[in-house]
Enzyme design. Structure first.
Site, PDB file in Angstrom:
ATOM      1  N   GLU A 178       0.719  -1.234  -0.012  1.00  0.00           N
ATOM      2  CA  GLU A 178      -0.005   0.148  -0.003  1.00  0.00           C
ATOM      3  C   GLU A 178       0.826   1.231   0.045  1.00  0.00           C
ATOM      4  O   GLU A 178       1.900   1.292   0.727  1.00  0.00           O
ATOM      5  CB  GLU A 178      -0.807   0.063   1.317  1.00  0.00           C
ATOM      6  CG  GLU A 178      -1.854  -1.303   1.287  1.00  0.00           C
ATOM      7  CD  GLU A 178      -2.309  -1.565   2.732  1.00  0.00           C
ATOM      8  OE1 GLU A 178      -2.604  -0.364   3.353  1.00  0.00           O
ATOM      9  OE2 GLU A 178      -2.613  -2.577   3.102  1.00  0.00           O
ATOM     10  N   GLU A 285      -9.528   4.888   3.895  1.00  0.00           N
ATOM     11  CA  GLU A 285      -9.654   4.029   5.103  1.00  0.00           C
ATOM     12  C   GLU A 285      -9.473   4.993   6.203  1.00  0.00           C
ATOM     13  O   GLU A 285      -8.706   5.824   6.355  1.00  0.00           O
ATOM     14  CB  GLU A 285      -8.481   2.913   4.976  1.00  0.00           C
ATOM     15  CG  GLU A 285      -8.485   2.184   6.391  1.00  0.00           C
ATOM     16  CD  GLU A 285      -7.282   1.224   6.261  1.00  0.00           C
ATOM     17  OE1 GLU A 285      -7.305   0.518   7.073  1.00  0.00           O
ATOM     18  OE2 GLU A 285      -6.527   1.171   5.158  1.00  0.00           O
TER      19      GLU A 285
END
Length: 306
Positions: A178, A285
């Site tokens: 990520e 997120e």
């Protein structure tokens, strides 16, 4: 286009967060201490350790014995955009990298540890909430231009992230890398971050350089550096381009910001991701520590609908 101008982003560096007392009294191992070629104090709360690129602590990872550093990718996926990064200019250093974060590590019991939403654990899958777009197939990587914001956190223990994921799923635990920006892991500052796991967010993986895994090659950008030009609601918009892609010859997974190669995760870390990415995700997120009776007010992205 955002300029990355924090000192921690220039000239082979790594930002370390600690109090003044810790700065004066910090302890590090002799092996690590000997690898440091220069230490710089930046402001009142940060110090910067510079390392010889060939002695960076990540090379002590048991999978990297006799590892030869790949300084640049030997291949790029077809269609990967190498322009349109704005006017950001980065000062280049030489032969040093900042690959270790002293006295600021994410432990296995930390509330910031990532979790696989399909495998609830002590955090509970519902603590991590997402707004994403996903694509499934066979890919060599992903790239995205992401707006830079400073979302408001309701409580310091929460965080907000905007990022891209490249994931390999299938038999056994997933592999994931990520990259993007985050607010709230260490302070209320918008910072560049990377993350990896080789076993579905189990016992492997960490943010930035908190553990062995990422081989840094850039002498101008380091994970955890901050963005100082941010977007304003109904005002000027700032963004940065993040990419993760596989070198088809070595299998290494490269991370780039603004077209600058920050470094790579060696293929030996992964059983699946070094072969092919099966899912790519883009989005946000947050970590939500409120119970089911009231949702957190922590913002994602700008905190507003499009």
């Amino acid at each position: 286009m955002s300029k990355i101008i924090d000192l921690a982003c220039w000239v082979l560096i790594l930002t370390i967060f600690m109090s003044g007392e810790l700065l004066d009294g910090r302890t590090i191992s002799n092996a690590v201490d000997k690898a440091i070629v220069k230490t710089i104090k930046a402001g009142t709360d940060e110090i910067i350790d510079c390392y010889d690129i060939h002695r960076q602590p990540s090379l002590n990872h048991p999978l990297f014995y006799n590892h030869t550093i790949q300084m640049t990718p030997s291949s790029y996926p077809k269609g990967l955009k190498s322009d349109n990064f704005g006017t950001l200019q980065l000062t280049k250093g030489k032969d040093y990298v900042p690959p270790l974060l002293h006295n600021y590590r994410i432990s296995k019991s930390s509330p910031y540890k990532k979790t696989d939403a399909s495998q609830p654990n002590s955090l509970g899958a519902n603590n991590h909430e997402y707004a994403t777009i996903k694509a499934h197939g066979n890919f060599l990587g992903a790239q995205a231009k992401i707006n830079l914001w400073k979302p408001v956190l309701e409580i310091p223990a929460e965080f907000s992230v905007s990022q891209i994921w490249v994931v390999a799923e299938g038999d056994g635990p997933l592999n994931s890398i990520e990259a993007g920006w985050t607010v709230g892991r260490s302070d209320n500052v918008t910072r560049f971050f990377i993350y990896f796991t080789a076993d579905g967010y189990g016992s492997t993986g960490c943010y930035n350089l908190d553990c062995g895994g990422f081989i840094q090659t850039s002498s101008s950008i380091s994970p955890d550096c901050n963005f100082t030009e941010l977007s304003t609601f109904k005002g000027s918009q700032k963004d940065a381009t993040f990419s993760i892609h596989k070198d088809q010859n070595s299998g290494n997974l490269w991370v780039e910001v603004q077209g600058t190669q920050v470094g790579y995760y060696p293929s030996s870390l992964f059983k699946k991701l070094s072969n092919m990415t099966t899912t790519v995700s883009w989005g946000g997120e947050i970590l939500n520590w409120r119970d089911q009776r009231r949702h957190t007010m922590t913002q994602m992205g700008s905190g507003h609908f499009p």
